[in-house]
Design a protein around this motif. Structure first.
Motif, PDB file in Angstrom:
ATOM      1  N   HIS A  93       3.532   5.626  -5.851  1.00 39.67           N
ATOM      2  CA  HIS A  93       3.453   5.491  -7.489  1.00 39.67           C
ATOM      3  C   HIS A  93       4.411   4.446  -7.720  1.00 39.67           C
ATOM      4  O   HIS A  93       5.253   4.475  -8.824  1.00 39.67           O
ATOM      5  N   LYS A  94       4.811   3.398  -6.932  1.00 41.22           N
ATOM      6  CA  LYS A  94       5.691   2.365  -7.220  1.00 41.22           C
ATOM      7  C   LYS A  94       4.869   1.082  -7.328  1.00 41.22           C
ATOM      8  O   LYS A  94       4.027   0.832  -6.773  1.00 41.22           O
ATOM      9  N   VAL A  95       5.841   0.128  -7.890  1.00 38.06           N
ATOM     10  CA  VAL A  95       5.276  -1.316  -7.989  1.00 38.06           C
ATOM     11  C   VAL A  95       6.291  -2.145  -7.192  1.00 38.06           C
ATOM     12  O   VAL A  95       7.371  -2.126  -7.310  1.00 38.06           O
ATOM     13  N   VAL A  96       5.705  -3.092  -6.490  1.00 35.74           N
ATOM     14  CA  VAL A  96       6.501  -4.067  -5.668  1.00 35.74           C
ATOM     15  C   VAL A  96       6.395  -5.364  -6.304  1.00 35.74           C
ATOM     16  O   VAL A  96       5.277  -5.682  -6.612  1.00 35.74           O
ATOM     17  N   ILE A  97       7.917  -6.041  -6.307  1.00 37.95           N
ATOM     18  CA  ILE A  97       7.581  -7.401  -6.869  1.00 37.95           C
ATOM     19  C   ILE A  97       8.308  -8.127  -5.923  1.00 37.95           C
ATOM     20  O   ILE A  97       9.068  -7.778  -5.247  1.00 37.95           O
ATOM     21  N   ASP A  98       7.918  -9.622  -5.951  1.00 40.92           N
ATOM     22  CA  ASP A  98       8.877 -10.551  -5.183  1.00 40.92           C
ATOM     23  C   ASP A  98      10.298 -10.887  -6.057  1.00 40.92           C
ATOM     24  O   ASP A  98      10.090 -11.050  -7.272  1.00 40.92           O
ATOM     25  N   ILE A  99      11.377 -10.964  -5.257  1.00 36.76           N
ATOM     26  CA  ILE A  99      12.502 -11.056  -6.236  1.00 36.76           C
ATOM     27  C   ILE A  99      12.458 -12.603  -5.978  1.00 36.76           C
ATOM     28  O   ILE A  99      12.671 -13.393  -5.146  1.00 36.76           O
ATOM     29  N   PRO A 100      12.823 -13.344  -7.463  1.00 32.48           N
ATOM     30  CA  PRO A 100      12.838 -14.862  -7.423  1.00 32.48           C
ATOM     31  C   PRO A 100      14.201 -15.004  -6.931  1.00 32.48           C
ATOM     32  O   PRO A 100      15.323 -14.499  -6.712  1.00 32.48           O
ATOM     33  N   THR A 101      14.214 -16.537  -6.636  1.00 30.78           N
ATOM     34  CA  THR A 101      15.693 -17.011  -6.084  1.00 30.78           C
ATOM     35  C   THR A 101      16.722 -17.361  -7.244  1.00 30.78           C
ATOM     36  O   THR A 101      17.764 -17.752  -6.879  1.00 30.78           O
ATOM     37  N   GLY A 102      16.236 -17.114  -8.319  1.00 30.19           N
ATOM     38  CA  GLY A 102      17.268 -17.160  -9.792  1.00 30.19           C
ATOM     39  C   GLY A 102      17.398 -18.936  -9.904  1.00 30.19           C
ATOM     40  O   GLY A 102      18.386 -19.399  -9.747  1.00 30.19           O
ATOM     41  N   HIS A 103      16.224 -19.162 -10.490  1.00 32.90           N
ATOM     42  CA  HIS A 103      16.465 -20.666 -10.894  1.00 32.90           C
ATOM     43  C   HIS A 103      15.754 -20.931 -12.159  1.00 32.90           C
ATOM     44  O   HIS A 103      15.130 -20.175 -12.831  1.00 32.90           O
ATOM     45  N   ALA A 104      16.135 -22.145 -12.776  1.00 32.00           N
ATOM     46  CA  ALA A 104      15.701 -22.415 -13.933  1.00 32.00           C
ATOM     47  C   ALA A 104      13.988 -22.459 -13.985  1.00 32.00           C
ATOM     48  O   ALA A 104      13.335 -23.129 -13.323  1.00 32.00           O
ATOM     49  N   ILE A 105      13.466 -21.934 -15.383  1.00 39.72           N
ATOM     50  CA  ILE A 105      11.957 -21.980 -15.455  1.00 39.72           C
ATOM     51  C   ILE A 105      11.764 -23.116 -16.406  1.00 39.72           C
ATOM     52  O   ILE A 105      12.191 -23.479 -17.062  1.00 39.72           O
ATOM     53  N   THR A 163      -1.012  -4.296 -13.161  1.00 39.78           N
ATOM     54  CA  THR A 163      -0.103  -4.411 -12.207  1.00 39.78           C
ATOM     55  C   THR A 163       0.304  -5.901 -12.157  1.00 39.78           C
ATOM     56  O   THR A 163       1.603  -6.222 -11.978  1.00 39.78           O
ATOM     57  N   GLY A 164      -0.512  -6.795 -12.205  1.00 39.91           N
ATOM     58  CA  GLY A 164      -0.166  -8.296 -12.405  1.00 39.91           C
ATOM     59  C   GLY A 164       0.793  -8.626 -13.471  1.00 39.91           C
ATOM     60  O   GLY A 164       1.702  -9.377 -13.411  1.00 39.91           O
ATOM     61  N   TYR A 186       0.750  -1.165  -0.065  1.00 40.77           N
ATOM     62  CA  TYR A 186       0.256   0.035   0.097  1.00 40.77           C
ATOM     63  C   TYR A 186       0.907   1.223  -0.089  1.00 40.77           C
ATOM     64  O   TYR A 186       0.695   2.085  -0.663  1.00 40.77           O
ATOM     65  N   LEU A 187       1.910   1.147   0.933  1.00 44.98           N
ATOM     66  CA  LEU A 187       2.647   2.297   0.870  1.00 44.98           C
ATOM     67  C   LEU A 187       3.530   2.603  -0.388  1.00 44.98           C
ATOM     68  O   LEU A 187       3.733   3.755  -1.101  1.00 44.98           O
ATOM     69  N   ALA A 188       4.049   1.474  -1.036  1.00 40.51           N
ATOM     70  CA  ALA A 188       4.812   1.641  -2.236  1.00 40.51           C
ATOM     71  C   ALA A 188       3.758   2.170  -3.363  1.00 40.51           C
ATOM     72  O   ALA A 188       4.136   3.094  -4.156  1.00 40.51           O
ATOM     73  N   ALA A 189       2.577   1.769  -3.346  1.00 42.84           N
ATOM     74  CA  ALA A 189       1.370   2.273  -4.429  1.00 42.84           C
ATOM     75  C   ALA A 189       1.317   3.777  -4.170  1.00 42.84           C
ATOM     76  O   ALA A 189       0.942   4.370  -5.131  1.00 42.84           O
ATOM     77  N   ALA A 190       1.189   4.306  -2.776  1.00 42.09           N
ATOM     78  CA  ALA A 190       0.820   5.397  -2.489  1.00 42.09           C
ATOM     79  C   ALA A 190       2.033   6.416  -3.121  1.00 42.09           C
ATOM     80  O   ALA A 190       1.942   7.566  -3.369  1.00 42.09           O
TER      81      ALA A 190
END
Length: 154
Positions: free
Chosen positions: A81-93, A130-131, A75-79
């Protein structure tokens, strides 16, 4: 594996605190008294912070860690005007990860078209876009970490 969609964004700071609190209770059976204990404060103090939306900023990281929820932070990030993402662990997709990315991005474009045609409201359109941003950013970070994979401990 990539995220399939964004969690709904709270409409107020109060709603964000309530969502984090509800998540901690439903998922981990942590009531306000236990949350206060884990945050090294009194239940009365925690209730006051939640009622007045005035949690000290130096307690916010502990709140997010203990509730294992990020509604307040998002909520604070959106207020701001930022987007929050989960940082992946760096693995093969897998191929399914890329197919999910394509599905999510197609849904975001479709939502944008529906919004401009008057068939979708603003909040629905923003959620879909956003998604799309989140899942695309997740893949970007995963590619960046390709040469330094990490263990998935969750």
């Amino acid at each position: 594996m990539s995220r399939s969609h964004s969690k709904p964004l709270p409409t107020s700071l109060r709603a964000a605190f309530e969502a984090d609190k509800a998540h901690a209770l439903a998922r981990y059976r942590l009531n306000v008294e236990r949350l206060a204990e884990l945050m090294a404060t009194t239940p009365a103090t925690l209730y006051k912070w939640l009622e007045t939306d005035a949690m000290p900023i130096n307690r916010l990281a502990a709140w997010e860690h203990i509730t294992r929820s990020d509604y307040v932070v998002r909520y604070l990030a959106a207020a701001a005007h930022k987007v929050v993402i989960d940082i992946p662990t760096g693995h093969a997709i897998q191929a399914a990860d890329v197919q999910q990315l394509q599905t999510t991005l197609n849904a975001a474009v479709g939502a944008l078209l529906d919004f401009h045609a008057g068939r979708l409201d603003r909040d629905g359109c923003i959620a879909a876009i956003t998604g799309g941003l989140e899942v695309l950013a997740w893949h970007r970070e995963n590619v960046r970490k390709n040469d330094q994979p990490e263990l998935e401990l969750n």
